[in-house]
Scaffold this motif. Structure first.
Motif, PDB file in Angstrom:
ATOM      1  N   LEU A 225       0.344  -0.867   0.021  1.00  0.00           N
ATOM      2  CA  LEU A 225      -0.206   0.212  -0.055  1.00  0.00           C
ATOM      3  C   LEU A 225       0.698   1.628  -0.053  1.00  0.00           C
ATOM      4  O   LEU A 225       0.798   2.332  -0.568  1.00  0.00           O
ATOM      5  N   LEU A 226       2.387   0.888   0.855  1.00  0.00           N
ATOM      6  CA  LEU A 226       2.955   2.745   0.965  1.00  0.00           C
ATOM      7  C   LEU A 226       4.380   2.069   1.589  1.00  0.00           C
ATOM      8  O   LEU A 226       4.839   0.732   2.131  1.00  0.00           O
ATOM      9  N   ARG A 227       5.157   3.040   1.164  1.00  0.00           N
ATOM     10  CA  ARG A 227       6.378   2.474   0.806  1.00  0.00           C
ATOM     11  C   ARG A 227       7.028   3.556   1.180  1.00  0.00           C
ATOM     12  O   ARG A 227       7.520   4.092   0.191  1.00  0.00           O
ATOM     13  N   ARG A 228       8.239   3.890   2.288  1.00  0.00           N
ATOM     14  CA  ARG A 228       9.299   4.822   2.483  1.00  0.00           C
ATOM     15  C   ARG A 228      10.694   4.035   1.863  1.00  0.00           C
ATOM     16  O   ARG A 228      11.021   3.033   2.896  1.00  0.00           O
ATOM     17  N   PRO A 229      11.651   4.571   1.668  1.00  0.00           N
ATOM     18  CA  PRO A 229      11.352   5.344   0.599  1.00  0.00           C
ATOM     19  C   PRO A 229       9.963   5.206  -0.736  1.00  0.00           C
ATOM     20  O   PRO A 229      10.175   3.991  -0.939  1.00  0.00           O
ATOM     21  N   PHE A 230       9.739   5.913  -0.881  1.00  0.00           N
ATOM     22  CA  PHE A 230       8.552   6.370  -1.757  1.00  0.00           C
ATOM     23  C   PHE A 230       8.742   6.044  -3.037  1.00  0.00           C
ATOM     24  O   PHE A 230       9.879   6.808  -3.866  1.00  0.00           O
TER      25      PHE A 230
END
Length: 533
Positions: A225-230
């Motif tokens: 759904l979301l990851r850092r680093p983007f």
């Protein structure tokens, strides 16, 4: 017969050689250096373990914070959906109800900064109402994944879908949705709350995870759904076959593991956590290389200092060992020189006490031993025997055969006399010219006569030709004397005089005889006693 025995001085005390210090010194220096290296290695590995454990705790705390934030964010959005679904199923979707809902949704989105919007879709996917101030029309979301999910599933719980771009704003959003049922239980539409990914991104940027650290949220199916680093290309990617989902989550919903990422190949200390109330998985990971960077620097410095210390100790140890080696070699040289000197002294002493022709003790040695044994016999109250041997007609032998042959004859007789010494304390010596003597400590008359008769027979048995002897072979006359010395009453010279007197008697009685100092009769019967000796 009786004999008193005593061990030679050499057997009474044996010298003990001390071990060399050189191997011990070398072993000590090597052991110290190895111990320092071992301690340094242990401290280095221990520091590495501590650093990794601290990083694991840090990543676990980070994962807990991320999970709690995700839970709180989605919980607020889901709470709004629960109320919206209940209102729709109760009040319906009349124009008046939708108008009231629109005002409520606008106010709710304004209150919750994480919400991108709240939407209500009819069963055909058309837009009924949303949180936008200006309602859009002629849009349809029936193609969305979350819409198809609720249309085909009776589940009334929340559903977190994959990341999508909003049709209204074009922003990346995370969707949280619930199913709306008609009064008969059939599918009636979808209530949707969208969360702007920038909200998560701004929150994750607050954490210090290094340049190669990573944080991500995925649903329980392994969709990112979301990851850092983007990275927009990673949104919606399926990682269900990655080690975290394939190997670790099935075993435990919470944990920490060192995993090499299949996304960028970085090895990270990865702490993961499944959110039980919602189908979400969060992970916070720190780069192992970055975690150990400071440890590596400290290790280089410590090893440099430790290496210098070990080299210094090794150098000092080498110098000490070198000095010990020189000392050991010097002592070894001195010891070798001393041993050689002792051997020389022993050889000289032996030569000084040995007759050069027969190999027997010489007159000087005999005189010393006679005095010593005489004194011992006085102390021990023991008997002392003396046998005096003279080769018959030896002057004639030299005249007939020459002095060289005479010397050889004396050598052979000397071997016979030497053989007669059966005990360590016995002494055979050349008394002078063709005369030889045997000193027998602790031997009575019978024992002394047996030895004398044995020598006489052995000399005759040699069969050395002697034309000047009536028997045709070399023979010997033997005088025997024994006494038990008494302090202040006897002297050693008296014993020799008695033996000499007996020898004179043996010659007077016809030679080739054994005579005692008190008799001029042959004592050939003593051979039996000799066999018993």
């Amino acid at each position: 017969m009786t004999r008193s025995r005593s061990l030679p001085p050499r057997l009474l005390g044996a010298g003990f050689r001390g071990f060399s210090l050189l191997p011990l010194a070398i072993s000590f220096v090597v052991l110290v250096c190895l111990s320092l290296l071992a301690i340094q290695l242990w401290m280095t590995l221990r520091a590495r373990e501590v650093q990794l454990n601290e990083a694991a705790r840090e990543s676990a705390n980070l994962a807990q914070s991320v999970a709690q934030h995700a839970y709180d964010t989605i919980k607020e959005a889901d709470t709004a959906l629960v109320g919206l679904v209940e209102r729709v199923e109760t009040d319906g979707v009349s124009d008046l109800a939708l108008a009231r809902m629109h005002k409520l949704l606008v106010a709710r989105v304004a209150e919750l900064p994480q919400l991108h919007g709240i939407f209500l879709y009819a069963k055909d996917g058309s837009w009924l109402v949303n949180s936008q101030k200006t309602l859009l029309s002629n849009l349809n979301n029936s193609d969305r994944e979350y819409f198809n999910y609720h249309r085909t599933h009776q589940d009334r719980g929340p559903y977190v879908g994959p990341p999508v771009r909003s049709k209204s704003t074009g922003h990346w959003i995370v969707t949280v949705s619930r199913r709306i049922d008609m009064p008969d239980g059939s599918f009636g539409g979808v209530a949707l709350a969208t969360i702007d990914m920038n909200y998560f991104r701004l929150f994750y940027e607050r954490f210090s995870i290094g340049k190669k650290g990573a944080i991500f949220i995925a649903n329980d199916k392994g969709i990112i759904l979301l990851r850092r680093p983007f990275d927009a290309s990673l949104l919606g990617r399926d990682i269900s076959q990655f080690p975290l989902f394939h190997d670790y989550l099935p075993k435990s919903p919470v944990g920490t593991a060192v995993i090499q990422s299949r996304v960028d190949g970085v090895t990270r200390i990865n702490s993961y956590r499944r959110i039980q109330e919602y189908p979400l998985v969060v992970s916070a990971a720190l780069s192992q290389d970055e975690v150990l960077a400071e440890w590596r620097l400290d290790t280089i410095l410590q090893n440099a200092v430790g290496g210098v210390l070990v080299l210094l100790i090794a150098f000092i140890g080498y110098r000490v060992v070198r000095q010990i080696d020189l000392r050991v070699k010097s002592e070894a040289g001195l010891l070798e020189a001393r041993n050689e000197l002792e051997m020389i002294n022993e050889t000289l002493s032996r030569l000084a006490n040995q007759d050069g022709l027969t190999g027997l003790a010489n007159r000087r040695h005999f005189d010393q031993s006679l005095l010593a044994e005489f004194s011992r016999a006085q102390r021990d109250n023991s008997s002392l025997g003396l046998v005096l041997i003279d080769v018959d007609f030896f002057k004639q032998y030299n005249d007939i055969y020459g002095h060289v042959a005479g010397d050889e004859c004396l050598r052979k007789i000397g071997k016979v006399v030497a053989y007669s010494m059966r005990r360590p304390g016995d002494l055979a010596a050349r008394y002078g010219g063709e005369e030889m003597v045997i000193l027998l400590p602790g031997t009575d008359v019978q024992g002394t006569l047996a030895v004398a008769e044995g020598v006489r027979q052995a000399v005759q048995s040699l069969g050395i030709e002697h034309r000047g002897n009536p028997l045709g072979v070399v023979t010997a006359s033997v005088g025997v004397a024994t006494c038990m010395p008494t302090h202040l009453k006897n002297t050693a010279v008296e014993l020799v005089e008695l033996a000499d007197k007996a020898l004179y008697q043996a010659k007077a009685c016809g030679r080739n005889q054994v005579c005692h100092e008190s008799s001029c009769k042959p004592v050939r019967q003593a051979a039996t006693a000799f066999a018993l000796r």
